[in-house]
Design a protein around this motif. Sequence first.
Motif, mmCIF file in Angstrom:
data_model
loop_
_atom_site.group_PDB
_atom_site.id
_atom_site.type_symbol
_atom_site.label_atom_id
_atom_site.label_comp_id
_atom_site.label_asym_id
_atom_site.label_seq_id
_atom_site.Cartn_x
_atom_site.Cartn_y
_atom_site.Cartn_z
ATOM 1 N N UNK A 37 55.444 42.746 48.364
ATOM 2 C CA UNK A 37 54.052 42.784 47.926
ATOM 3 C C UNK A 37 53.119 43.051 49.119
ATOM 4 N N UNK A 38 53.422 42.437 50.259
ATOM 5 C CA UNK A 38 52.610 42.676 51.451
ATOM 6 C C UNK A 38 52.672 44.145 51.857
ATOM 7 N N UNK A 39 53.842 44.759 51.712
ATOM 8 C CA UNK A 39 53.985 46.184 52.029
ATOM 9 C C UNK A 39 53.066 47.047 51.181
ATOM 10 N N UNK A 40 52.961 46.724 49.906
ATOM 11 C CA UNK A 40 52.068 47.475 49.007
ATOM 12 C C UNK A 40 50.617 47.271 49.437
ATOM 13 N N UNK A 41 50.245 46.032 49.718
ATOM 14 C CA UNK A 41 48.866 45.724 50.139
ATOM 15 C C UNK A 41 48.529 46.444 51.443
ATOM 16 N N UNK A 42 49.464 46.422 52.385
ATOM 17 C CA UNK A 42 49.229 47.062 53.681
ATOM 18 C C UNK A 42 49.131 48.574 53.532
ATOM 19 N N UNK A 43 49.974 49.153 52.683
ATOM 20 C CA UNK A 43 49.939 50.603 52.456
ATOM 21 C C UNK A 43 48.577 51.021 51.887
ATOM 22 N N UNK A 52 46.690 40.937 54.413
ATOM 23 C CA UNK A 52 47.018 39.509 54.371
ATOM 24 C C UNK A 52 46.082 38.768 53.424
ATOM 25 N N UNK A 53 44.808 39.108 53.471
ATOM 26 C CA UNK A 53 43.835 38.484 52.578
ATOM 27 C C UNK A 53 44.136 38.835 51.117
ATOM 28 N N UNK A 54 44.485 40.083 50.876
ATOM 29 C CA UNK A 54 44.818 40.518 49.511
ATOM 30 C C UNK A 54 46.069 39.798 49.010
ATOM 31 N N UNK A 55 47.064 39.645 49.876
ATOM 32 C CA UNK A 55 48.292 38.947 49.495
ATOM 33 C C UNK A 55 47.992 37.501 49.118
ATOM 34 N N UNK A 56 47.180 36.848 49.932
ATOM 35 C CA UNK A 56 46.819 35.456 49.650
ATOM 36 C C UNK A 56 46.085 35.346 48.308
ATOM 37 N N UNK A 57 45.115 36.206 48.086
ATOM 38 C CA UNK A 57 44.360 36.162 46.841
ATOM 39 C C UNK A 57 45.237 36.516 45.641
ATOM 40 N N UNK A 58 46.213 37.382 45.845
ATOM 41 C CA UNK A 58 47.134 37.741 44.773
ATOM 42 C C UNK A 58 47.930 36.521 44.331
ATOM 43 N N UNK A 59 48.473 35.788 45.299
ATOM 44 C CA UNK A 59 49.272 34.623 44.930
ATOM 45 C C UNK A 59 48.406 33.509 44.330
ATOM 46 N N UNK A 60 47.177 33.403 44.760
ATOM 47 C CA UNK A 60 46.268 32.436 44.135
ATOM 48 C C UNK A 60 46.043 32.820 42.677
ATOM 49 N N UNK A 61 45.836 34.111 42.441
ATOM 50 C CA UNK A 61 45.615 34.582 41.075
ATOM 51 C C UNK A 61 46.872 34.391 40.219
ATOM 52 N N UNK A 62 48.042 34.633 40.793
ATOM 53 C CA UNK A 62 49.293 34.416 40.057
ATOM 54 C C UNK A 62 49.427 32.936 39.696
ATOM 55 N N UNK A 63 49.117 32.055 40.635
ATOM 56 C CA UNK A 63 49.200 30.617 40.384
ATOM 57 C C UNK A 63 48.298 30.218 39.206
ATOM 58 N N UNK A 83 48.630 43.088 40.056
ATOM 59 C CA UNK A 83 47.616 42.152 40.555
ATOM 60 C C UNK A 83 47.375 42.409 42.033
ATOM 61 N N UNK A 84 48.450 42.598 42.802
ATOM 62 C CA UNK A 84 48.320 42.851 44.243
ATOM 63 C C UNK A 84 47.533 44.132 44.509
ATOM 64 N N UNK A 85 47.842 45.188 43.763
ATOM 65 C CA UNK A 85 47.117 46.452 43.971
ATOM 66 C C UNK A 85 45.633 46.290 43.679
ATOM 67 N N UNK A 86 45.319 45.670 42.543
ATOM 68 C CA UNK A 86 43.907 45.530 42.183
ATOM 69 C C UNK A 86 43.162 44.573 43.098
ATOM 70 N N UNK A 87 43.813 43.519 43.569
ATOM 71 C CA UNK A 87 43.146 42.609 44.516
ATOM 72 C C UNK A 87 42.852 43.368 45.810
ATOM 73 N N UNK A 88 43.805 44.185 46.254
ATOM 74 C CA UNK A 88 43.606 44.958 47.486
ATOM 75 C C UNK A 88 42.453 45.942 47.314
ATOM 76 N N UNK A 89 42.436 46.658 46.203
ATOM 77 C CA UNK A 89 41.357 47.620 45.955
ATOM 78 C C UNK A 89 40.004 46.915 45.842
ATOM 79 N N UNK A 90 39.978 45.759 45.177
ATOM 80 C CA UNK A 90 38.729 44.992 45.072
ATOM 81 C C UNK A 90 38.225 44.572 46.446
ATOM 82 N N UNK A 91 39.135 44.096 47.299
ATOM 83 C CA UNK A 91 38.734 43.679 48.645
ATOM 84 C C UNK A 91 38.256 44.868 49.477
#
Length: 185
Positions: A37-43, A52-63, A83-91
Motif C-alpha cells: 500500500x505504501x508503494x502505491x501511495x509513494x508512486x 507516509x501521511x496517506x498510508x496512516x490516514x488510509x489505515x485510520x479510515x480502514x479501522x 482507499x489508499x489511492x483516494x486518500x493520497x489524491x485527497x492529500x
Amino acid sequence: MSQIDASQDDLMRLLIAVSHEDRRAFQQMYELISGRMFGVCLKLAGQRELAEEALQETFIQIWHHAREYHSDRGTPLGWMMTIARYRTLDLMRARKVRQHAGEEHLEHVEDQRAGPLDESLRSAGATQLTGCLSELSDVQRDSILLSYYKGLTHDELSQALSSPIGTVKSWIRRGLIALKRCLEK
C-alpha cells in the motif's frame, strides 16, 4: 486454492475481525499489506512524507470503516487499495491548495503593466476551469489532474488507479470533452 485466494481469504478474515475492533487483527493486516500500500501511495504522491501521511490516514479510515466493507466493493485488498489511492489524491489536492493559499500575495508582485481587463479575464478563466473540474466524476478529474499536473503517462495512470489502460484513456478523453463543453458555455 491459490496463494492469491488464500491471501484474499486471510484479508477478509482480518477485515471482519477489525470491524469488531480487534487490534491484533488490525496489526496483522497492517503487516500484510502496508508495504504494498505504501508503494502505491509513494508512486502517486512522489514524496515520501506525503505517502507516509496517506498510508496512516488510509489505515485510520480502514479501522473506522471496516464494517462498511461488503463484497460488492471488490476484493478486500482492492477495497483497501482504493482507499489508499483516494486518500493520497485527497492529500495531494489539499497540499496544493495550502501551497497556493500562501502565495496570494505574489499576485501583487507580478508585472503591473497588464490592464484590469487582462486580470479579470484570467481570473474568470481560472474560476470557470475550477468550476468545470468540479463537475467531472472523481475518476475523470483525478485522471486528468494526474496526467497534466503530475505528468503521469497512461501506463503510470493505469497502474496508479489499478484500472486497464483503455479505461484510463476513456476517463481522460471523456473528461476533456466534458471540460471543453463546460468551458464553451
